[in-house]
Write a protein that holds these residues in place. Structure first.
Motif, mmCIF file in Angstrom:
data_model
loop_
_atom_site.group_PDB
_atom_site.id
_atom_site.type_symbol
_atom_site.label_atom_id
_atom_site.label_comp_id
_atom_site.label_asym_id
_atom_site.label_seq_id
_atom_site.Cartn_x
_atom_site.Cartn_y
_atom_site.Cartn_z
ATOM 1 N N SER A 424 51.303 -27.723 29.286
ATOM 2 C CA SER A 424 51.144 -28.532 30.499
ATOM 3 C C SER A 424 49.984 -29.509 30.444
ATOM 4 O O SER A 424 49.641 -30.117 31.456
ATOM 5 C CB SER A 424 50.971 -27.619 31.730
ATOM 6 O OG SER A 424 52.147 -26.870 31.955
ATOM 7 N N SER A 427 44.298 -29.021 32.600
ATOM 8 C CA SER A 427 44.397 -28.261 33.838
ATOM 9 C C SER A 427 43.115 -27.485 34.056
ATOM 10 O O SER A 427 42.370 -27.198 33.125
ATOM 11 C CB SER A 427 45.591 -27.302 33.781
ATOM 12 O OG SER A 427 45.612 -26.456 34.909
ATOM 13 N N LEU A 434 50.139 -20.922 33.761
ATOM 14 C CA LEU A 434 51.106 -22.013 33.793
ATOM 15 C C LEU A 434 52.379 -21.700 33.026
ATOM 16 O O LEU A 434 53.404 -22.353 33.245
ATOM 17 C CB LEU A 434 50.468 -23.285 33.210
ATOM 18 C CG LEU A 434 49.216 -23.790 33.936
ATOM 19 C CD1 LEU A 434 48.616 -24.969 33.174
ATOM 20 C CD2 LEU A 434 49.552 -24.211 35.363
ATOM 21 N N PRO A 439 57.048 -26.674 32.962
ATOM 22 C CA PRO A 439 56.014 -27.581 32.432
ATOM 23 C C PRO A 439 55.907 -28.844 33.268
ATOM 24 O O PRO A 439 56.911 -29.415 33.693
ATOM 25 C CB PRO A 439 56.511 -27.884 31.004
ATOM 26 C CG PRO A 439 57.974 -27.599 31.038
ATOM 27 C CD PRO A 439 58.166 -26.492 32.025
ATOM 28 N N ASN A 440 54.679 -29.264 33.510
ATOM 29 C CA ASN A 440 54.428 -30.444 34.339
ATOM 30 C C ASN A 440 53.423 -31.335 33.629
ATOM 31 O O ASN A 440 52.249 -30.994 33.523
ATOM 32 C CB ASN A 440 53.903 -30.028 35.716
ATOM 33 C CG ASN A 440 53.798 -31.208 36.671
ATOM 34 O OD1 ASN A 440 54.073 -32.348 36.311
ATOM 35 N ND2 ASN A 440 53.419 -30.928 37.906
ATOM 36 N N ARG A 441 53.899 -32.473 33.143
ATOM 37 C CA ARG A 441 53.041 -33.405 32.418
ATOM 38 C C ARG A 441 52.746 -34.664 33.224
ATOM 39 O O ARG A 441 52.277 -35.658 32.670
ATOM 40 C CB ARG A 441 53.707 -33.809 31.101
ATOM 41 C CG ARG A 441 53.673 -32.718 30.036
ATOM 42 C CD ARG A 441 52.328 -32.706 29.366
ATOM 43 N NE ARG A 441 52.271 -31.789 28.245
ATOM 44 C CZ ARG A 441 51.320 -31.815 27.328
ATOM 45 N NH1 ARG A 441 50.366 -32.715 27.412
ATOM 46 N NH2 ARG A 441 51.307 -30.935 26.352
#
Length: 682
Positions: A424, A427, A434, A439-441
């Motif tokens: 990710s 962070s 996470l 997944p957050n990009r």
């Protein structure tokens, strides 16, 4: 007689065993020989030595791991690199060694991996993290720590997170340094950033060499410096940088994990060394908090009792020590699986080496490990939980879930400002939290805590300055004697002032990169210079650009490019707002009903005033009421058109009628256009 019967029973028992009655019970050797190749006195090696020995003792103390087989380890002090380091590794391969933990140096690992491929002896390195040590080229080299490819990806994301575009790379000029910086360049390019200047140093760089290099770095544009080097002379870089004034406001220093290793192993560092690295960002291989890790950390003081780091400080536990500990356990699990699958420890001569017999090298003493390929496969299939967390390899031969701590050196210690994970990105939440989420990009999800930068400032550095050794743009400025408000030279100086100069300076300050320039006066200062000739000199290469109130005309636009004009030119621009279907009543659309009513009212009032003034003196305003009304309307219309044109002294009277007739057909289309700005000049 009894003796004869005893011999018969012994022979009978051995025969049954040879015929396979006891084949269901696998035969395991009492011990397995492994090697460890590491420099005992290096920052990483001194910690790894203790951790490896502790792991061997723990494995041997647990009979459930190897089923009674013991690990026998031999450590070789490879306090050398290059050719001598290779010789140290070959000494292990002359004995019945099934695997080697190490080497520590990526340079040595490159050479030894060729030998390991030939002899099929797995190499498990907890510190050789060169991205080019690929499992495809070197199948018997197993990287049991984090690949530097991920570390460089983390640095690239940090650079992009703060909006910087160019960095300077300071690195050791060997395989480890060059390949790491090459990986950094690739990761920066993915984010439209780049390495603007590469500053290599020899592996045995002296203080004088470092000083000469940093002087060159100080003259460049970028102020973002990435240091990928060795802990042996890495602190000297910061000592010299402090001496040269490069640890003040405006600078950004980012190091790979060598600095965090030094801080953990030799903590606390001398006060002078800590002063040199204030505000530096460094990475550290992330290891999640767990019960296994806490127990091993609590044992560390006992394991290192009587052992000190450089100087009198007790030796701290670095992440490399944790990975070295898990490497031995990883190998133990793989050997256990190897025996469970019927593998046995046996060696055979290499026919190609036997053909080279002769001389004093004794290459024929190097034997092939017959079970090496099976052991390698079991190593890559291990799935366990160690002090570093989950230990499992992906299809590329790298450990899963790569992650790093991002650390800011502040005061007498360090502060973690966030994490980076391949899952990710950046962070402030631990990576294992996470992994349970998608997944957050996205850019909004990338976060880090505040940083105290070099110079004890919390304001993010701009990242660049005007370089001292770069070529300056030669920008011509007209030396005018009139309209000095636009541009003029300050008397007695080489500086310029004026509205155009202010606009240029404001635009330069908004750029995210440095543009060095020099303003050069053009003209004798007595007469206004020719702007057309100035434009021609730009095309001839005499000047790179020009600033001033230079009119944009056709002949000049054919020679150079102009910026958008920032001074009102008086030009008329007519552009359609929206395409509509033309109709006879289209002229009613620009105004509302109220506006047309007011216009009609004023039209009638003007007509009445004209009739009152002309009725007594002008015969055209007499006669039947119908004729007077038509005359009034016609006269008012002509007066309005003439007042708009405002050219009664320049155009003959019959032009009015021609103008009205020629535009009567297109008046509807004309009213369908949006007039942005209208200036009529007399």
């Amino acid at each position: 007689m009894k003796t004869i019967w005893i011999l018969v029973l012994v022979v009978f028992y051995n025969g049954i065993s040879l015929n396979g009655v006891a084949t269901n019970v696998p035969t395991r050797p009492p011990f397995v020989s492994i090697g460890a190749l590491l420099p005992f006195n290096s920052t990483i090696g001194k910690v790894a030595k203790v951790a490896i020995q502790a792991a061997v003792d723990d494995v041997n103390a647990d009979p459930s791991i190897l089923g009674g087989t013991k690990l026998r380890i031999k450590m070789q002090n490879a306090d050398k690199s290059g050719f001598l380091g290779i010789i140290d590794a070959l000494k292990f391969m002359e004995t019945d060694t099934v695997a080697i933990v190490g080497p520590q140096s990526s340079v040595t690992a490159h050479a030894i991996s060729f030998v390991a491929n030939e002899l099929q002896i797995p190499l498990l390195s907890y510190s050789s993290t060169d991205p080019t040590l690929s499992s495809r080229q070197f199948p018997f080299f197993v990287m049991t720590a984090r690949n530097d490819l991920y570390q460089m990806a983390a640095i690239a994301e940090i650079v992009d997170y703060y909006g910087w575009k160019e960095v300077i790379a300071i690195y050791g000029d060997d395989d480890y340094g060059r390949n790491g910086i090459a990986a950094l360049g690739d990761k920066l390019a993915e984010r439209r950033c780049k390495i603007s200047f590469k500053a290599p140093l020899t592996p045995a760089a002296t203080r004088e060499e470092i000083t000469d290099l940093l002087i060159k770095v100080a003259l460049t544009e970028s102020r973002i410096l990435v240091v990928h080097t060795f802990s042996s002379w890495g602190p000297v870089v910061f000592s010299v940088a402090q001496y040269l004034g490069m640890m003040g406001p405006g600078y950004v220093w980012i190091t790979t994990n060598w600095l965090s290793t030094l801080l953990e192993t030799d903590s606390p560092l001398p006060a002078g060394t800590l002063d040199d690295i204030q505000g530096v960002l460094t990475l550290r291989m992330y290891t999640p908090d767990s019960e296994l890790k806490r127990k091993f950390v609590s044992r560390w003081s006992t394991l290192t009792s009587g052992t000190t780091a450089y100087g009198s400080n007790p030796m701290g536990l670095s992440t490399y020590g944790l990975y070295a500990y898990d490497t031995v356990w990883l190998l133990a699990h793989a050997i256990n699986a190897f025996f469970d699958q019927g593998g046995n420890i046996s060696f055979s001569n290499d026919s190609r080496l036997a053909a080279m017999r002769g001389g004093s090298l004794h290459l024929d003493a190097l034997n092939i490990f017959n079970g090496g390929n099976l052991l390698r496969q079991n190593i890559l299939q291990v799935n366990m939980t160690g002090v570093t967390g989950k230990v499992k390899f992906n299809p590329d031969g790298n450990l899963i879930h790569p992650a790093y701590d991002i650390i800011n050196v502040i005061g007498n210690g360090i502060r973690r400002i966030g994490y980076w994970s391949n899952y990710s990105g950046l962070s402030v939440v631990p990576p294992e939290t996470l992994y349970s989420r998608p997944p957050n990009r996205s850019s909004s999800s990338q976060k880090l805590h505040g940083v105290i930068w070099p110079g004890q400032t919390t304001q993010k550095p701009r990242g660049w300055v005007f370089p001292e050794n770069g070529r300056h743009l030669r920008i011509a400025v007209p030396s005018r004697v009139s309209y000095c408000e636009f541009v003029s030279q300050v008397p007695g100086t080489d500086k310029f002032a004026g509205y155009c100069i202010d606009v240029f300076t404001a635009a330069i300050n908004l750029l995210p990169y440095a543009v060095p320039y020099k303003l050069i006066p053009y003209g004798d200062g007595v007469n206004n210079p020719s702007c057309t000739e100035l434009v021609r000199l730009i095309t001839a290469g005499v000047y790179d650009a020009a600033i001033g109130d230079i009119a944009i005309i056709t002949t000049r636009t054919k020679m150079v490019d102009f910026t958008q004009p920032f001074i009102e030119s008086g030009l008329v621009v007519v552009a359609p707002v929206k395409k509509r279907n033309s109709s006879a009543w289209a002229f009613l659309q620009p105004f509302t009903g109220q506006m047309w009513a007011v216009t009609a009212l004023f039209f009638i009032i003007v007509g009445a005033v004209v009739w009152i003034l002309e009725h007594r003196l002008n015969d055209d305003f007499r006669g039947p009421p119908r004729r007077q009304l038509i005359t009034i309307l016609w006269q008012v219309t002509c007066n309005i058109i003439c007042s708009l044109i405002d050219c009664s002294e320049m155009v003959p009277p019959h032009f009015y009628l021609f103008y009205i007739l020629s535009n009567f057909v297109t008046i509807s289309e004309f009213l369908n256009l949006h007039i942005i700005e209208v200036h009529f000049l007399a």
